[in-house]
Motif scaffolding. Structure first.
Motif, PDB file in Angstrom:
ATOM      1  N   THR A  31       0.848  -1.187   0.000  1.00  0.00           N
ATOM      2  CA  THR A  31       0.000   0.000   0.000  1.00  0.00           C
ATOM      3  C   THR A  31       0.888   1.243   0.000  1.00  0.00           C
ATOM      4  N   PRO A  32       0.454   2.298  -0.674  1.00  0.00           N
ATOM      5  CA  PRO A  32       1.248   3.527  -0.663  1.00  0.00           C
ATOM      6  C   PRO A  32       1.241   4.170   0.724  1.00  0.00           C
ATOM      7  N   PRO A  34       0.568   6.713   3.583  1.00  0.00           N
ATOM      8  CA  PRO A  34      -0.544   7.656   3.754  1.00  0.00           C
ATOM      9  C   PRO A  34      -0.129   9.105   3.519  1.00  0.00           C
ATOM     10  N   LEU A  37      -0.104   9.758  -0.166  1.00  0.00           N
ATOM     11  CA  LEU A  37      -1.459   9.806  -0.699  1.00  0.00           C
ATOM     12  C   LEU A  37      -2.121  11.145  -0.381  1.00  0.00           C
ATOM     13  N   ALA A  40      -0.541  13.816  -2.602  1.00  0.00           N
ATOM     14  CA  ALA A  40      -1.037  13.730  -3.975  1.00  0.00           C
ATOM     15  C   ALA A  40      -2.456  14.273  -4.075  1.00  0.00           C
ATOM     16  N   LEU A  41      -3.291  13.978  -3.087  1.00  0.00           N
ATOM     17  CA  LEU A  41      -4.656  14.491  -3.082  1.00  0.00           C
ATOM     18  C   LEU A  41      -4.670  16.007  -2.932  1.00  0.00           C
TER      19      LEU A  41
END
Length: 66
Positions: A31-32, A34, A37, A40-41
């Motif tokens: 999993t990437p 957190p 993530l 990126a968001l």
């Protein structure tokens, strides 16, 4: 047989050392992270807000110039 011939040609040209083999790679996490993530968001949100403000500004300017 073709892979052996290709490997032979690449080793004769001294190129084989620059091509990584499958066992050279370490397994990636499933999993990437957190934090990555979330970053990126946040970047995607900033880009979308910037584009929408640019479009809004262009329409507003066009309306006021007419």
């Amino acid at each position: 047989m073709r892979l052996l011939a290709l490997d032979l040609i690449l080793s004769l040209l001294d190129v084989r050392g620059h091509i990584p083999r499958f066992d050279d790679f370490r397994p990636a996490p499933a999993t990437p992270a957190p934090a990555g993530l979330v970053l990126a968001l946040a970047a995607a949100i900033v880009v979308l807000v910037g584009l929408s403000l640019a479009i809004w500004g262009t329409v507003w300017l066009a309306i006021h110039l007419l």
